[in-house]
Design a protein around this motif. Structure first.
Motif, PDB file in Angstrom:
ATOM      1  N   LEU A 110       2.971   8.949   6.227  1.00 39.81           N
ATOM      2  CA  LEU A 110       3.848   9.919   5.549  1.00 39.81           C
ATOM      3  C   LEU A 110       3.114  10.546   4.372  1.00 39.81           C
ATOM      4  O   LEU A 110       3.171  11.762   4.167  1.00 39.81           O
ATOM      5  CB  LEU A 110       5.119   9.216   5.052  1.00 39.81           C
ATOM      6  CG  LEU A 110       6.209   8.914   6.084  1.00 39.81           C
ATOM      7  CD1 LEU A 110       7.293   8.036   5.453  1.00 39.81           C
ATOM      8  CD2 LEU A 110       6.832  10.202   6.602  1.00 39.81           C
ATOM      9  N   TYR A 162       5.716  -0.634   8.559  1.00 41.41           N
ATOM     10  CA  TYR A 162       6.193   0.302   7.534  1.00 41.41           C
ATOM     11  C   TYR A 162       5.120   0.621   6.510  1.00 41.41           C
ATOM     12  O   TYR A 162       5.150   1.696   5.904  1.00 41.41           O
ATOM     13  CB  TYR A 162       7.475  -0.235   6.897  1.00 41.41           C
ATOM     14  CG  TYR A 162       8.624  -0.130   7.876  1.00 41.41           C
ATOM     15  CD1 TYR A 162       9.130   1.115   8.224  1.00 41.41           C
ATOM     16  CD2 TYR A 162       9.154  -1.250   8.501  1.00 41.41           C
ATOM     17  CE1 TYR A 162      10.143   1.234   9.155  1.00 41.41           C
ATOM     18  CE2 TYR A 162      10.174  -1.137   9.428  1.00 41.41           C
ATOM     19  CZ  TYR A 162      10.663   0.099   9.752  1.00 41.41           C
ATOM     20  OH  TYR A 162      11.644   0.241  10.677  1.00 41.41           O
ATOM     21  N   GLY A 163       4.162  -0.283   6.344  1.00 37.48           N
ATOM     22  CA  GLY A 163       3.016   0.059   5.503  1.00 37.48           C
ATOM     23  C   GLY A 163       2.240   1.226   6.096  1.00 37.48           C
ATOM     24  O   GLY A 163       1.874   2.186   5.400  1.00 37.48           O
ATOM     25  N   SER A 164       2.009   1.149   7.415  1.00 32.13           N
ATOM     26  CA  SER A 164       1.286   2.233   8.082  1.00 32.13           C
ATOM     27  C   SER A 164       2.104   3.509   8.078  1.00 32.13           C
ATOM     28  O   SER A 164       1.561   4.606   7.877  1.00 32.13           O
ATOM     29  CB  SER A 164       0.973   1.843   9.529  1.00 32.13           C
ATOM     30  OG  SER A 164       0.198   0.681   9.557  1.00 32.13           O
ATOM     31  N   ILE A 165       3.407   3.360   8.288  1.00 35.94           N
ATOM     32  CA  ILE A 165       4.257   4.555   8.301  1.00 35.94           C
ATOM     33  C   ILE A 165       4.220   5.237   6.943  1.00 35.94           C
ATOM     34  O   ILE A 165       4.111   6.468   6.848  1.00 35.94           O
ATOM     35  CB  ILE A 165       5.702   4.159   8.708  1.00 35.94           C
ATOM     36  CG1 ILE A 165       5.751   3.953  10.227  1.00 35.94           C
ATOM     37  CG2 ILE A 165       6.699   5.221   8.274  1.00 35.94           C
ATOM     38  CD1 ILE A 165       7.101   3.517  10.736  1.00 35.94           C
ATOM     39  N   GLN A 166       4.249   4.424   5.877  1.00 33.94           N
ATOM     40  CA  GLN A 166       4.188   5.011   4.536  1.00 33.94           C
ATOM     41  C   GLN A 166       2.857   5.740   4.321  1.00 33.94           C
ATOM     42  O   GLN A 166       2.824   6.844   3.777  1.00 33.94           O
ATOM     43  CB  GLN A 166       4.375   3.909   3.498  1.00 33.94           C
ATOM     44  CG  GLN A 166       4.283   4.364   2.055  1.00 33.94           C
ATOM     45  CD  GLN A 166       5.434   5.278   1.647  1.00 33.94           C
ATOM     46  OE1 GLN A 166       6.509   5.215   2.227  1.00 33.94           O
ATOM     47  NE2 GLN A 166       5.187   6.131   0.664  1.00 33.94           N
ATOM     48  N   SER A 167       1.759   5.125   4.774  1.00 35.13           N
ATOM     49  CA  SER A 167       0.454   5.793   4.645  1.00 35.13           C
ATOM     50  C   SER A 167       0.439   7.108   5.412  1.00 35.13           C
ATOM     51  O   SER A 167      -0.060   8.131   4.907  1.00 35.13           O
ATOM     52  CB  SER A 167      -0.662   4.906   5.200  1.00 35.13           C
ATOM     53  OG  SER A 167      -0.727   3.709   4.505  1.00 35.13           O
TER      54      SER A 167
END
Lengths: 116, 319
Positions: free
Chosen positions: A57, A50-55
């Motif tokens: 996004l 989810y850290g990568s997904i947030q980045s």
């Protein structure tokens, strides 16, 4: 600012983009897809995923989409993600960059010809 | 159990990340617990979760978590300058690195230039100019020489002979004295007046004796300064370019490099005997025994002859 976070593109982010290239997926499906396409080497935990997904996004490389219509009600709480046009372009350029590296590696006889 | 452990680890994450993704993360753990059964897989799962919770931290803190509405707003006002984002951002690693390396490069370049200019000092006059220190020494030297000829201003303006045209008028009190009394040089106190040709040449001791001796103990060359120039050719008369011509005399060694047409020039040269050595590509190719050099109007011709000999034709004679 988000560009700097994804430059160079982290391996996890690139794998997520590759996983989303075929169609929209939710978090757990992305994790499974990444595990499969990396031959079981990369298993994303929630923090990295989810850290990568947030980045991604924030970099406008993926976007959150509504639940696809043909999914059963059981998984309605899940969020789905889709690769944007920018994200697809970036994934392609990253793959080309890797292909260049691969070409050099083969020219230096580090790899045999049976790859790719 | 692993969920409880993960919830504790999750408290390390930024609050906005937790608010956004806690439900999703727990859902993912539930899915994995459901799918991965068996001792080996469970152990691997716990290990994965613990490692991931720590590995994911840096990225979770790097993200800005700006709401999407704000992002679209900032996109709309992209044309106008805004300091909103910069204000919140700490100085990036890349910026620090860039600044550091730039200043380092500046220091290195400065040091390099400094050392180069220092390296040139021991070869005075090699680039046709005097260094500031040499200029000062030259002036002091001239001022202390008792028989320095001084020309009255009206004569100096009209004359080009005597070889004194290269010299600047001396800014000493004696010069002022000769200016005011140039019509009556014979009555100047302590002057050994000499009339040279059509020019009035008056020599005046300009300094007190003790000052003079001070400069003499510095062992500065006090001779006739002049220029020596010429052309370097090989045995067939072709000019030799980029050769170093070394003059080794009692005052030290002077070096110049020949131009593309073989020409060279020593701008400040004391009259005297010099050894002339020609160096090509770091190798001594020819040299002479001592040659007397002094002020000359006609350029000399240096010829590289066989057997490492150097022929010097028309070396200047004293006028």
């Amino acid at each position: 600012m988000p560009k700097r976070k994804l430059d160079p593109l982290p391996a996890a982010a690139f794998q997520i983009m590759l996983a989303l290239a075929d169609g929209d997926l939710h978090g757990y499906a992305i994790m499974r897809q990444v595990e499969e396409q990396s031959g079981g080497r990369l298993r994303l935990g929630p923090g990295t995923l989810y850290g990568s997904i947030q980045s991604l996004l924030e970099g406008n490389l993926i976007q959150e989409v509504g639940r696809p219509a043909d999914i059963e009600v059981r998984s309605e709480r899940r969020r789905y993600y889709r690769l944007t046009v920018t994200g697809r372009k970036m994934a392609r350029s990253e793959a080309e960059r890797m292909a260049d590296v691969l070409r050099v590696a083969r020219a230096r006889r580090i790899l045999r010809g049976d790859y790719v | 159990m692993s969920k409880k452990m993960y919830t504790r680890l999750f408290r390390l994450y930024p609050s906005r990340f937790r608010k956004e993704y806690e439900g999703e993360a727990l859902q993912l753990i539930r899915d994995r617990l459901r799918d991965e059964t068996g001792f080996m897989k469970r152990t691997r799962l716990f290990w994965d979760l613990a490692a991931d919770a720590l590995a994911g931290l840096p990225q979770a803190y790097r993200n800005s978590y700006a709401p999407t509405e704000a992002a679209s707003l900032s996109l709309q006002t992209e044309g106008s300058p805004s300091f909103k984002v910069l204000d919140e951002q700490p100085l990036g690693r890349a910026s620090i690195l860039l600044g550091g390396s730039l200043s380092l490069a500046t220091i290195v370049a400065f040091g390099f230039l400094l050392s180069r200019s220092m390296a040139r000092l021991p070869v005075p006059g090699s680039n046709g100019r005097m260094s500031p220190i040499e200029a000062v020494v030259e002036r002091l030297n001239r001022a202390t020489t008792p028989d320095t000829p001084i020309i009255g201003p009206e004569e100096a303006s009209g004359s080009t002979s005597v070889g004194a045209s290269q010299r600047q008028p001396l800014p000493s009190p004696a010069a002022a004295a000769s200016t005011s009394k140039s019509h009556a040089p014979a009555i100047l106190p302590g002057s050994g007046n000499v009339a040279g040709g059509q020019n009035h040449i008056v020599s005046i001791p300009t300094q007190k004796p003790n000052e003079r001796s001070l400069y003499l103990t510095a062992q500065l060359p006090a001779g006739e300064a002049s220029a020596w120039r010429g052309t370097l050719t090989d045995a067939f008369g072709r000019p030799v370019r980029s050769a170093e011509i070394h003059l080794i005399g009692g005052h030290g060694e002077l070096v110049v490099r020949t131009a593309a047409d073989g020409r060279f020039a020593f701008s400040e040269l004391m009259s005297g005997d010099y050894e002339v050595v020609v160096v090509l590509g770091g190798r001594e190719v020819a040299q002479t025994k001592a040659v007397h050099l002094s002020a000359t109007s006609s350029p000399s011709r240096l010829t590289l002859a066989s057997g490492g000999r150097l022929l010097v034709s028309r070396p200047g004679k004293l006028p």
